[in-house]
Design a protein around this motif. Structure first.
Motif, PDB file in Angstrom:
ATOM      1  N   ASP A  41       0.831  -1.200   0.000  1.00 10.73           N
ATOM      2  CA  ASP A  41       0.000   0.000   0.000  1.00 10.73           C
ATOM      3  C   ASP A  41       0.867   1.253   0.000  1.00 10.73           C
ATOM      4  O   ASP A  41       1.894   1.331   0.667  1.00 10.73           O
ATOM      5  N   ALA A 173     -14.492   1.792   1.358  1.00 11.52           N
ATOM      6  CA  ALA A 173     -13.679   0.581   1.332  1.00 11.52           C
ATOM      7  C   ALA A 173     -14.520  -0.694   1.402  1.00 11.52           C
ATOM      8  O   ALA A 173     -14.394  -1.588   0.565  1.00 11.52           O
ATOM      9  N   LEU A 178     -12.527  -2.869  -1.051  1.00  2.00           N
ATOM     10  CA  LEU A 178     -11.155  -2.353  -1.115  1.00  2.00           C
ATOM     11  C   LEU A 178     -10.446  -2.719   0.185  1.00  2.00           C
ATOM     12  O   LEU A 178     -10.472  -1.984   1.168  1.00  2.00           O
ATOM     13  N   ARG A 179      -9.777  -3.849   0.196  1.00  2.00           N
ATOM     14  CA  ARG A 179      -9.240  -4.421   1.433  1.00  2.00           C
ATOM     15  C   ARG A 179      -8.043  -3.662   1.980  1.00  2.00           C
ATOM     16  O   ARG A 179      -7.728  -3.763   3.161  1.00  2.00           O
ATOM     17  N   LEU A 181      -7.517  -0.215   1.525  1.00  3.17           N
ATOM     18  CA  LEU A 181      -7.759   1.218   1.648  1.00  3.17           C
ATOM     19  C   LEU A 181      -8.033   1.542   3.111  1.00  3.17           C
ATOM     20  O   LEU A 181      -8.984   1.026   3.696  1.00  3.17           O
ATOM     21  N   ALA A 221      -3.494   2.927   0.070  1.00  6.29           N
ATOM     22  CA  ALA A 221      -4.192   1.851  -0.641  1.00  6.29           C
ATOM     23  C   ALA A 221      -3.218   1.126  -1.549  1.00  6.29           C
ATOM     24  O   ALA A 221      -2.173   1.661  -1.922  1.00  6.29           O
ATOM     25  N   ASP A 225      -6.582  -1.843  -5.294  1.00  2.00           N
ATOM     26  CA  ASP A 225      -7.733  -1.130  -4.754  1.00  2.00           C
ATOM     27  C   ASP A 225      -8.007   0.151  -5.531  1.00  2.00           C
ATOM     28  O   ASP A 225      -9.161   0.517  -5.780  1.00  2.00           O
TER      29      ASP A 225
END
Length: 239
Positions: A41, A173, A178-179, A181, A221, A225
């Motif tokens: 991320d 998310a 969005l895992r 974020l 993120a 994502d």
């Protein structure tokens, strides 16, 4: 996508060895990365303001706020110049608020960033509100303002009865899957795959985490994502 990775490498050159890109066209998503896996991320920087814009539009649609709702109606800023600013003005950078509050010690923080890579944005919300109370409001003309978007995001969170990080999770998310974020308030909240930045000379920098800065520049993120978010905005399924 090997071809996309090659284009990315050619465009950035040898000095940028950690990067990621997504190409979204219709229902097709292509991903490529250099020096980082797909789950890594990144700091989103001012792309965060676009997330806050989505949350503002969603709050309008839910009837939690109106364009004319002022900061003083949602945050403890009644009786101050900033308290009279409407959310619509904040969302379009026409609030009259400066880029950053003078009381934040911008010069001192910038020097610490340059000297030792210190995070200039580690304040909590109460510190942000103290800074806002003493900040004058100028003429409502177009003027880019991190301060304005910080206040906008936290005002929206108060209207929803939660904090900003939770609001991002609840309304962007989680619905979109969005895992990776999230908006960390401190380095201890970083995910194991979080990338830590470097200066131009290669010196390690502190991550720019902070509760106050979140609506203007705090979320992180993965590139996957961000691709899913872009696709959701294009097909109309985003908030």
């Amino acid at each position: 996508d090997v071809a996309l990775a090659a284009r990315l490498s050619a465009a950035l050159g040898s000095r940028h060895d950690v990067a990621a890109v997504a190409a979204v066209s219709g229902g097709e998503v292509r991903l490529a990365g250099l020096g980082a896996g797909p789950e890594a991320d990144f700091e989103l920087g001012s792309i965060s303001k676009a997330l806050t814009g989505l949350l503002y539009a969603e709050a309008l649609a839910r009837g939690e706020v109106t364009a004319s709702t002022t900061l003083g109606e949602l945050l403890p800023l009644a009786g101050t110049a900033a308290g009279g600013v409407a959310l619509a003005a904040l969302s379009t950078h026409r609030s009259g608020l400066p880029r950053l509050p003078r009381s934040a010690g911008v010069v001192r923080r910038s020097f610490a960033l340059w000297l030792r890579g210190a995070n200039p944005y580690g304040d909590d919300v109460e510190t942000l509100l103290d800074q806002a109370r003493g900040t004058p409001v100028g003429r409502p003309r177009p003027r880019y303002s991190n301060l304005g978007f910080e206040l906008l995001g936290h005002a929206l969170a108060r209207a929803a009865g939660t904090g900003f990080a939770e609001l991002v999770e609840r309304r962007i998310a989680s619905p979109l899957g969005l895992r990776a974020l999230y908006a960390p308030a401190a380095p201890a909240e970083l995910r194991p795959d979080a990338l830590i930045g470097r200066s131009r000379s290669g010196r390690r920098q502190e991550p720019w985490t902070g509760e106050a800065i979140a609506p203007a520049g705090g979320p992180r993120a993965s590139i996957g994502d961000m691709a899913l978010l872009a696709r959701a905005i294009l097909d109309g399924t985003a908030p």
